[in-house]
Design a protein around this motif. Structure first.
Motif, PDB file in Angstrom:
ATOM      1  N   GLN A  68       0.837  -1.197   0.000  1.00  0.00           N
ATOM      2  CA  GLN A  68       0.000   0.000   0.000  1.00  0.00           C
ATOM      3  C   GLN A  68       0.882   1.261   0.000  1.00  0.00           C
ATOM      4  O   GLN A  68       0.968   1.992   0.970  1.00  0.00           O
ATOM      5  CB  GLN A  68      -0.927  -0.019   1.210  1.00  0.00           C
ATOM      6  CG  GLN A  68      -1.765  -1.272   1.340  1.00  0.00           C
ATOM      7  CD  GLN A  68      -2.799  -1.399   0.231  1.00  0.00           C
ATOM      8  OE1 GLN A  68      -3.652  -0.535   0.068  1.00  0.00           O
ATOM      9  NE2 GLN A  68      -2.730  -2.470  -0.538  1.00  0.00           N
ATOM     10  N   THR A  69       1.540   1.495  -1.116  1.00  0.00           N
ATOM     11  CA  THR A  69       2.354   2.701  -1.259  1.00  0.00           C
ATOM     12  C   THR A  69       1.425   3.918  -1.385  1.00  0.00           C
ATOM     13  O   THR A  69       0.239   3.779  -1.702  1.00  0.00           O
ATOM     14  CB  THR A  69       3.220   2.624  -2.518  1.00  0.00           C
ATOM     15  OG1 THR A  69       2.361   2.601  -3.669  1.00  0.00           O
ATOM     16  CG2 THR A  69       4.096   1.377  -2.517  1.00  0.00           C
ATOM     17  N   PRO A  70       1.956   5.124  -1.165  1.00  0.00           N
ATOM     18  CA  PRO A  70       1.122   6.314  -1.378  1.00  0.00           C
ATOM     19  C   PRO A  70       0.512   6.361  -2.778  1.00  0.00           C
ATOM     20  O   PRO A  70      -0.649   6.734  -2.940  1.00  0.00           O
ATOM     21  CB  PRO A  70       2.110   7.467  -1.138  1.00  0.00           C
ATOM     22  CG  PRO A  70       3.083   6.908  -0.153  1.00  0.00           C
ATOM     23  CD  PRO A  70       3.261   5.469  -0.559  1.00  0.00           C
ATOM     24  N   ARG A  73      -2.329   3.753  -2.925  1.00  0.00           N
ATOM     25  CA  ARG A  73      -3.468   4.219  -2.129  1.00  0.00           C
ATOM     26  C   ARG A  73      -4.269   5.258  -2.911  1.00  0.00           C
ATOM     27  O   ARG A  73      -5.511   5.250  -2.890  1.00  0.00           O
ATOM     28  CB  ARG A  73      -2.979   4.795  -0.802  1.00  0.00           C
ATOM     29  CG  ARG A  73      -2.477   3.762   0.197  1.00  0.00           C
ATOM     30  CD  ARG A  73      -1.878   4.436   1.424  1.00  0.00           C
ATOM     31  NE  ARG A  73      -1.298   3.514   2.381  1.00  0.00           N
ATOM     32  CZ  ARG A  73      -1.946   2.962   3.402  1.00  0.00           C
ATOM     33  NH1 ARG A  73      -3.226   3.243   3.598  1.00  0.00           N
ATOM     34  NH2 ARG A  73      -1.341   2.145   4.226  1.00  0.00           N
ATOM     35  N   GLN A  99      -3.109   8.791   3.108  1.00  0.00           N
ATOM     36  CA  GLN A  99      -1.729   9.253   3.191  1.00  0.00           C
ATOM     37  C   GLN A  99      -1.267   9.318   4.644  1.00  0.00           C
ATOM     38  O   GLN A  99      -0.089   9.088   4.945  1.00  0.00           O
ATOM     39  CB  GLN A  99      -1.588  10.609   2.505  1.00  0.00           C
ATOM     40  CG  GLN A  99      -1.905  10.573   1.001  1.00  0.00           C
ATOM     41  CD  GLN A  99      -1.205   9.442   0.256  1.00  0.00           C
ATOM     42  OE1 GLN A  99      -0.011   9.206   0.455  1.00  0.00           O
ATOM     43  NE2 GLN A  99      -1.941   8.731  -0.588  1.00  0.00           N
ATOM     44  N   ALA A 102      -0.334   5.830   5.468  1.00  0.00           N
ATOM     45  CA  ALA A 102       0.927   5.480   4.816  1.00  0.00           C
ATOM     46  C   ALA A 102       2.126   6.029   5.588  1.00  0.00           C
ATOM     47  O   ALA A 102       3.215   5.441   5.563  1.00  0.00           O
ATOM     48  CB  ALA A 102       0.943   6.007   3.381  1.00  0.00           C
ATOM     49  N   HIS A 106       4.211   0.595   6.934  1.00  0.00           N
ATOM     50  CA  HIS A 106       4.331  -0.061   5.638  1.00  0.00           C
ATOM     51  C   HIS A 106       3.288  -1.184   5.671  1.00  0.00           C
ATOM     52  O   HIS A 106       3.370  -2.090   6.508  1.00  0.00           O
ATOM     53  CB  HIS A 106       5.725  -0.637   5.429  1.00  0.00           C
ATOM     54  CG  HIS A 106       6.789   0.406   5.282  1.00  0.00           C
ATOM     55  ND1 HIS A 106       6.719   1.424   4.354  1.00  0.00           N
ATOM     56  CD2 HIS A 106       7.960   0.582   5.952  1.00  0.00           C
ATOM     57  CE1 HIS A 106       7.788   2.181   4.440  1.00  0.00           C
ATOM     58  NE2 HIS A 106       8.547   1.704   5.397  1.00  0.00           N
TER      59      HIS A 106
END
Length: 209
Positions: A68-70, A73, A99, A102, A106
């Protein structure tokens, strides 16, 4: 229903897919806009991986994970906005929430299909499975593993590599080691989610940015 189940079994036996998890039910929902659908699937593919753990010719577990990276997302929230026709203010609020999450963890979405349900215990304190986030800086274990539940149509709208018999989990790792160093150093291209037990090991590699 019996005819449907029989058809699925025959498809697996005669279609050369004996090692694929059973697929029964509706296909995952898709967007009406082909460009938007394609863009989302590209983002999903970048931050996802799938692996299997075998026992000889039999598969013990199918696993899929998405970091789930920015960026991901953002893509997921905008996909939800299109599905639900959300107003702009709601979209901005959801983006801000994502955000903020995030910045704390991680996080992985983990989907699994386990042929023997005794081994579907990822969220248990004494689980047979050890989960680890492996990066160039080292590895860490989760601060939280939460069972979301069966992969229903809503889950599959965002993670279409899952099907009806998959189970979804949320796996959160710390952003820093106890010494304060970042778990994922700046500039890291790829990280790995390791899923391991006495039954075998799966290493799911995804882009980190």
């Amino acid at each position: 229903m019996r005819r449907l189940l029989l058809a699925v079994v025959l498809l697996g036996v005669f279609g050369g897919c004996a090692n694929a998890p059973p697929f029964i039910g509706e296909p995952a929902p898709t967007l009406d806009d082909p460009k938007a659908e394609s863009a989302y699937l590209a983002a999903l593919d970048r931050y996802s991986d799938r692996k299997e753990i075998y026992d000889g010719f039999d598969t013990r577990i199918f696993a899929g994970a998405t970091l789930q990276t920015p960026t991901f997302r953002d893509a997921r929230v905008r996909r939800r906005a299109l599905f639900q026709t959300l107003p702009a203010a709601k979209v901005e609020a959801l983006l801000a929430e994502e955000q903020a999450e995030a910045a704390k963890f991680h996080e992985f979405f983990l989907g699994v299909h386990v042929n023997d349900m005794r081994y579907d215990d990822f969220a248990n304190r004494n689980s047979i499975w050890r989960l680890a986030l492996v990066t160039p800086a080292g590895e860490v274990t989760p601060v939280e593993v939460r069972r979301i539940g069966r992969a229903d149509l809503n889950v599959r709208a965002y993670y279409p590599y899952t099907t009806l018999f998959w189970v979804a989990y949320r796996v959160r790792f710390p952003r820093t080691f106890t010494e304060g160093q970042p778990v994922i150093p700046e500039g890291t291209e790829q990280v790995m989610l390791r899923v391991a037990s006495s039954l075998g090991k799966a290493e799911l590699k995804v882009h980190a940015r």
